[in-house]
Design a protein around this motif. Structure first.
Motif, short mmCIF file in Angstrom:
data_model
loop_
_atom_site.label_atom_id
_atom_site.label_comp_id
_atom_site.label_asym_id
_atom_site.label_seq_id
_atom_site.Cartn_x
_atom_site.Cartn_y
_atom_site.Cartn_z
N TRP A 227 100.21 94.91 4.04
CA TRP A 227 99.42 95.81 5.01
C TRP A 227 99.13 96.08 5.92
CZ3 TRP A 227 97.70 97.65 0.31
CH2 TRP A 227 97.09 97.62 -0.80
N LEU A 228 99.38 93.96 6.76
CA LEU A 228 99.15 94.40 7.82
C LEU A 228 100.99 95.39 8.95
CD1 LEU A 228 97.89 91.57 9.46
CD2 LEU A 228 97.24 93.56 9.60
N GLY A 229 102.01 94.32 8.11
CA GLY A 229 103.29 95.18 8.00
C GLY A 229 103.05 96.70 8.20
N GLY A 230 102.65 97.54 7.08
CA GLY A 230 102.49 98.76 6.78
C GLY A 230 101.71 100.04 7.78
N SER A 231 100.69 98.48 8.40
CA SER A 231 100.02 99.45 9.39
C SER A 231 100.39 99.62 11.03
CB SER A 231 98.48 98.68 9.96
OG SER A 231 97.95 98.41 8.57
N TRP A 232 101.43 98.21 10.91
CA TRP A 232 102.53 98.32 11.91
C TRP A 232 103.57 99.38 12.15
CZ3 TRP A 232 103.53 94.92 16.84
CH2 TRP A 232 105.23 95.70 17.10
N ASN A 233 103.89 100.30 10.36
CA ASN A 233 105.22 100.40 10.30
C ASN A 233 104.56 102.03 10.31
OD1 ASN A 233 106.96 99.39 9.95
ND2 ASN A 233 106.53 98.83 7.95
N TYR A 234 103.39 102.06 10.36
CA TYR A 234 102.57 103.29 10.00
C TYR A 234 102.16 103.89 12.24
CZ TYR A 234 98.80 107.60 10.91
OH TYR A 234 98.03 108.17 10.77
N ILE A 235 101.51 102.73 12.41
CA ILE A 235 101.06 103.06 14.19
C ILE A 235 102.79 103.96 14.73
CG2 ILE A 235 101.31 102.69 16.02
CD1 ILE A 235 98.89 100.68 14.83
N GLU A 236 103.75 102.94 14.65
CA GLU A 236 105.12 102.87 15.49
C GLU A 236 105.59 104.50 14.60
OE1 GLU A 236 109.14 100.66 16.70
OE2 GLU A 236 108.45 100.02 14.25
N GLN A 237 106.26 104.66 13.39
CA GLN A 237 106.79 105.77 13.05
C GLN A 237 105.88 106.92 13.25
OE1 GLN A 237 109.27 105.32 12.47
NE2 GLN A 237 109.74 103.94 12.02
N ASN A 238 104.23 107.58 13.45
CA ASN A 238 104.26 107.91 13.11
C ASN A 238 102.92 108.49 14.68
OD1 ASN A 238 103.98 108.07 10.53
ND2 ASN A 238 102.28 108.94 9.28
N ILE A 239 102.57 107.34 15.30
CA ILE A 239 102.72 108.11 16.65
C ILE A 239 103.54 108.00 17.30
CG2 ILE A 239 100.65 106.90 18.34
CD1 ILE A 239 99.43 106.06 16.27
N PHE A 240 104.35 107.09 18.15
CA PHE A 240 105.56 106.51 18.69
C PHE A 240 106.73 107.49 18.64
CE2 PHE A 240 101.96 103.31 19.68
CZ PHE A 240 101.40 103.74 21.00
N ALA A 241 106.78 107.87 17.23
CA ALA A 241 108.46 108.21 16.53
C ALA A 241 108.95 107.06 16.67
CB ALA A 241 108.51 110.19 17.47
N GLY A 242 109.10 105.87 16.44
CA GLY A 242 110.02 104.74 16.62
C GLY A 242 110.17 104.61 17.83
N ARG A 243 109.20 104.74 19.20
CA ARG A 243 110.31 104.17 19.87
C ARG A 243 109.46 103.46 20.86
NH1 ARG A 243 109.51 110.59 20.13
NH2 ARG A 243 111.67 111.28 20.72
N LEU A 244 108.75 102.45 20.15
CA LEU A 244 108.37 100.88 20.26
C LEU A 244 108.80 100.33 20.73
CD1 LEU A 244 105.55 99.98 18.27
CD2 LEU A 244 104.93 101.16 20.28
N PRO A 245 108.78 99.98 22.51
CA PRO A 245 109.65 99.14 23.28
C PRO A 245 110.04 97.79 22.85
CG PRO A 245 107.63 99.05 24.10
CD PRO A 245 107.59 99.58 23.23
N VAL A 246 109.67 97.57 21.26
CA VAL A 246 110.07 96.16 20.72
C VAL A 246 110.86 96.14 19.93
CG1 VAL A 246 108.17 94.70 19.74
CG2 VAL A 246 107.21 95.65 20.91
N THR A 247 111.11 94.89 19.64
CA THR A 247 112.11 94.69 18.34
C THR A 247 111.73 93.56 17.52
OG1 THR A 247 114.21 96.19 19.33
CG2 THR A 247 114.44 94.77 17.19
N LEU A 248 111.56 93.93 16.23
CA LEU A 248 110.75 92.96 15.73
C LEU A 248 112.61 92.03 15.22
CD1 LEU A 248 107.96 93.82 13.43
CD2 LEU A 248 108.09 92.60 15.62
N LYS A 249 112.09 90.06 15.07
CA LYS A 249 113.07 89.79 14.52
C LYS A 249 112.45 88.98 13.08
CE LYS A 249 115.42 90.04 18.69
NZ LYS A 249 117.54 90.87 18.22
#
Length: 572
Positions: free
Chosen positions: A422-444
């Protein structure tokens, strides 16, 4: 095709790591000199082969290409959902429609369901769908059929395609660079002795060798270790995808429908992953469950999770009154760009899913595997002409749309692993739909999948229901539908590094998880109450590679069995 006519004769001693009974034998092994050897007849290897021959024709350049495929035919071991994005195919064969490519079912409708429990699901409105999961312009396909078609194109262009010839060994020059590969022996008994039908392997020596074995290729695994290709990279992660093909009631058929889901049943066991159900033509539905292999509860059985999943009303309504006609399973590379190993070695390249080029965030990656093969072909053609080095592949890759696509989705898998569905899906929605994959964060996500298991005594058991034989089934009947077959009297291709470790570690500490993470009933503990012993039913193996990934101490190694062994998928 009779490959023997292409080879000259040489004599080689048996390697030192073979059974002692063979240590004094001298085996005559034939050899062949070619420009390029490609290991693997999947989308990456076939796209590379086709592109190489196209370039040879355009440049009037003589290039000899041999492609080895371990299955009985091209496509026999290919398994995918699959929704196909034709971007790479448009580049490789712009006239693919005229050539009869089997892309017959365009996507007409997307649904994304969040399964809350065994009876309820939330149908996400279209505006909430993550952009990478939208499928306008894509097709529902059998990837096996597409690979068969690509194999025909490759042969028509002059590629020598050798099905039934697994590459079992990498050959090296004295300076450590890759010389080529050797195919596996045929006709050795389980104890290693040569039978009357014995045939030695063959050596293929090449100027360049491309390794396109698919997820967790056993040669690619060795090469990554030998050349340190994963140094400085994130830990690679995997999932197991288990798929069924159904012939359904025509009244329930919705051609072009694509349904993806997440949540139940995996969330009940603390697992992550997702589901798919696609309506193809001819009243066919392909459906399945993808279970991330980062799960911690050793009682989890991905096969039984799929059987449970089919009982959900949202899924059962598609299958009711139908007939299951095919079954299969395959590990999936999920680490994405963060875990991408270096792909260049002296004398060779890693391409396709073996190199981690699958874009899992889009629930489709065949086009990215194809593009990696095409980029490799363009590099190799220049190398053979004396105009480039293999290292130029890295810059071609960085400058391509393939790298751009992987970079945009680099956090998808890590977000799900770190934060859950749920939280991971929300993160991906925000990153992909709002920021087009350009968030300056890389998760490990540094913990390897095999280290995630906890002791069985610390985890809840999971009471999976018995199959009903109508919607849900057992492993035995499922493996039968995969048409899996191996010559019984041959060396076991599932090797235990330390056989004595199985009972005190896997069975007593982890409850024998290989009985459950294997989707084909290969591993079985017998005499459980008196003197437990691990039995390996290698004939059942569908070559999914899950055991090679998820064994808690990495004690199981998958190697190639005799050629043509394994599943023979049709329509998958």
């Amino acid at each position: 095709m009779n490959c023997r006519r292409f080879f000259g004769n040489r004599r080689f001693p048996i390697p030192q790591n073979t059974p002692s009974i063979m240590s004094e034998e001298i085996v005559e092994r034939e050899s062949m000199e070619v420009d390029v050897v490609i290991v693997g007849g999947g989308p990456a290897g076939l796209a590379a082969a086709c592109r190489l021959m196209q370039l040879a024709g355009e440049r009037e350049q003589e290039i000899s290409v041999v492609l080895l495929e371990k299955g009985s035919e091209v496509g026999a071991h290919i398994l995918s959902g699959a929704v196909f994005e034709p971007r790479a195919l448009n580049e490789l064969f712009p006239d693919w429609k005229d050539r009869g490519a089997p892309l017959d079912t365009p996507v007409t409708r997307d649904r994304v369901l969040m399964f809350r429990n065994a009876s309820k699901a939330f149908d996400m409105p279209h505006w909430m769908h993550p952009k990478p999961m939208l499928n306008d312009g894509n097709y529902i396909i059998s990837l096996g059929d597409v690979c068969r078609w690509l194999g025909e194109q490759a042969e028509s262009l002059g590629v020598e395609v050798f099905p039934g010839f697994p590459a079992s060994e990498v050959l090296f020059h004295e300076d450590g660079s890759i010389k080529g590969v050797a195919t596996g022996e045929m006709g050795r008994g389980r104890d290693g002795t040569a039978k009357a039908s014995y045939e030695p392997g063959m050596e293929l020596h090449a100027r360049v060798t491309l390794f396109a074995e698919g997820c967790r290729g056993h040669l690619g695994k060795q090469l990554i270790r030998r050349f340190g290709l994963d140094e400085g990279r994130d830990t690679q992660h995997y999932a197991i995808g288990i798929k069924e093909l159904w012939k359904i009631n025509p009244s329930r058929h919705q051609p072009g429908l694509v349904l993806h889901g997440a949540g139940w049943p995996l969330n009940e066991s603390g697992s992550t992953g997702g589901s798919f159900l696609y309506h193809l033509g001819e009243d066919l539905v392909s459906m399945g469950l993808i279970t991330d292999l980062s799960y911690s509860n050793p009682h989890v059985s991905p096969f039984d999770e799929l059987q449970r999943f089919k009982q959900h009303p949202e899924i059962r309504e598609h299958l009711e009154g139908g007939e299951r006609i095919a079954y299969g399973a395959r590990a999936i590379t999920k680490g994405g760009l963060n875990a991408l190993p270096r792909m260049v070695m002296p004398g060779g390249l890693l391409i396709g899913c073996d190199a981690g080029t699958l874009n899992f965030s889009k629930i489709k990656g065949s086009h990215t595997a194809m593009k990696s093969g095409m980029l490799a072909a363009e590099t190799v053609a220049d190398v053979l002409a004396g105009n480039a080095s293999l290292k130029d592949y890295e810059s071609r890759f960085r400058d391509s749309w393939l790298h751009q696509e992987l970079h945009r989705s680099r956090n998808f898998g890590a977000a799900i692993h770190k934060f859950g569905t749920w939280l991971g899906g929300s993160w991906n929605y925000i990153e992909q739909n709002i920021f087009a994959g350009r968030l300056p964060v890389t998760l490990k996500d540094p913990k390897p999948d095999h280290e995630a298991l906890r002791p069985a005594g610390e985890c809840k058991t999971i009471p999976y229901p018995k199959p009903d034989g109508v919607i849900t089934f057992d492993k035995t009947s499922s493996v039968y539908l995969s048409s899996t077959n191996h010559e019984e009297d041959q060396p076991v291709h599932l090797r235990l590094g330390e056989p004595e470790r199985a009972v005190p570690v896997n069975f007593e500490r982890y409850g024998g998880p290989e009985e459950r993470f294997c989707p084909a009933g290969v591993y079985e503990y017998v005499d459980r109450d008196s003197a437990p012993e691990l039995r390996i039913n290698a004939q059942n193996c569908v070559h999914c590679k899950t055991c090679d990934i998820k064994d808690p101490t990495e004690n199981i190694t998958w190697v190639s069995p005799e050629g043509t062994g394994g599943p023979n998928y049709t329509g998958m």
